[in-house]
Design a protein around this motif. Structure first.
Motif, short mmCIF file in Angstrom:
data_model
loop_
_atom_site.label_atom_id
_atom_site.label_comp_id
_atom_site.label_asym_id
_atom_site.label_seq_id
_atom_site.Cartn_x
_atom_site.Cartn_y
_atom_site.Cartn_z
N GLU A 1 0.82 -1.21 0.00
CA GLU A 1 0.00 0.00 0.00
C GLU A 1 0.86 1.27 0.00
O GLU A 1 0.56 2.23 -0.70
CB GLU A 1 -0.95 0.02 1.21
CG GLU A 1 -2.03 -1.04 1.16
CD GLU A 1 -1.54 -2.41 1.64
OE1 GLU A 1 -0.49 -2.51 2.29
OE2 GLU A 1 -2.23 -3.39 1.31
N ARG A 2 1.93 1.24 0.78
CA ARG A 2 2.82 2.41 0.85
C ARG A 2 3.55 2.62 -0.49
O ARG A 2 3.69 3.75 -0.95
CB ARG A 2 3.83 2.23 1.99
CG ARG A 2 4.80 3.37 2.14
CD ARG A 2 4.13 4.65 2.61
NE ARG A 2 5.15 5.66 2.81
CZ ARG A 2 5.03 6.91 2.38
NH1 ARG A 2 3.93 7.32 1.81
NH2 ARG A 2 6.01 7.77 2.55
N ARG A 3 3.99 1.53 -1.12
CA ARG A 3 4.65 1.65 -2.42
C ARG A 3 3.69 2.21 -3.47
O ARG A 3 4.07 3.06 -4.28
CB ARG A 3 5.20 0.30 -2.88
CG ARG A 3 6.41 -0.15 -2.10
CD ARG A 3 7.11 -1.32 -2.75
NE ARG A 3 6.27 -2.48 -2.97
CZ ARG A 3 6.07 -3.46 -2.10
NH1 ARG A 3 6.67 -3.43 -0.92
NH2 ARG A 3 5.29 -4.48 -2.38
N ILE A 4 2.44 1.79 -3.43
CA ILE A 4 1.42 2.30 -4.37
C ILE A 4 1.19 3.79 -4.13
O ILE A 4 1.10 4.57 -5.07
CB ILE A 4 0.11 1.50 -4.24
CG1 ILE A 4 0.32 0.08 -4.79
CG2 ILE A 4 -1.03 2.20 -4.95
CD1 ILE A 4 -0.81 -0.87 -4.48
N GLU A 5 1.11 4.17 -2.87
CA GLU A 5 0.90 5.57 -2.51
C GLU A 5 2.04 6.45 -3.06
O GLU A 5 1.80 7.50 -3.65
CB GLU A 5 0.83 5.69 -0.99
CG GLU A 5 0.62 7.07 -0.47
CD GLU A 5 0.62 7.09 1.06
OE1 GLU A 5 1.17 8.05 1.62
OE2 GLU A 5 0.09 6.14 1.67
N ILE A 6 3.27 6.00 -2.90
CA ILE A 6 4.43 6.74 -3.38
C ILE A 6 4.43 6.80 -4.91
O ILE A 6 4.72 7.84 -5.50
CB ILE A 6 5.73 6.11 -2.85
CG1 ILE A 6 5.84 6.34 -1.33
CG2 ILE A 6 6.96 6.69 -3.55
CD1 ILE A 6 6.95 5.58 -0.66
N ALA A 7 4.08 5.69 -5.56
CA ALA A 7 4.05 5.65 -7.03
C ALA A 7 2.99 6.60 -7.58
O ALA A 7 3.23 7.30 -8.58
CB ALA A 7 3.80 4.23 -7.51
N LYS A 8 1.84 6.66 -6.94
CA LYS A 8 0.78 7.58 -7.39
C LYS A 8 1.21 9.02 -7.24
O LYS A 8 0.96 9.85 -8.12
CB LYS A 8 -0.51 7.32 -6.61
CG LYS A 8 -1.23 6.07 -7.04
CD LYS A 8 -2.51 5.88 -6.25
CE LYS A 8 -3.26 4.64 -6.70
NZ LYS A 8 -4.50 4.44 -5.95
N LYS A 9 1.86 9.33 -6.13
CA LYS A 9 2.34 10.70 -5.90
C LYS A 9 3.38 11.08 -6.95
O LYS A 9 3.37 12.19 -7.49
CB LYS A 9 2.92 10.81 -4.50
CG LYS A 9 3.37 12.19 -4.13
CD LYS A 9 3.88 12.24 -2.70
CE LYS A 9 4.40 13.62 -2.34
NZ LYS A 9 4.94 13.65 -0.99
#
Length: 55
Positions: free
Chosen positions: A39-47
Motif C-alpha cells: 500500500e505504501r509503495r502504491i501511494e508513493i508511485a501515485k504521488k
C-alpha cells in the motif's frame, strides 16, 4: 587534463566514482522498497506519477 584523457594517457576517475554511487543508490532503493508495505509503495508511485504529469 582533457587532452590527456582523450589521448589515453590518464584514466577519467570520475566515471568510476559516479557508477559506484549509482550502484549504492540502487541498492538503497531496493532495500527501502523491500521494507515497505504494498500500500505504501502504491501511494508513493501515485504521488510520483501525479508530479510527473503535472508539468
Amino acid at each position: 587534463m582533457i587532452g590527456k584523457i582523450a589521448t589515453g594517457e590518464i584514466e577519467d576517475e570520475r566515471e568510476a566514482a559516479s557508477s559506484a554511487a549509482a550502484q549504492l543508490g540502487a541498492l538503497g532503493g531496493k532495500k527501502r522498497a523491500a521494507n515497505m508495505t504494498a500500500e505504501r509503495r502504491i501511494e508513493i508511485a501515485k504521488k510520483a506519477a501525479a508530479a510527473r504529469w503535472k508539468a
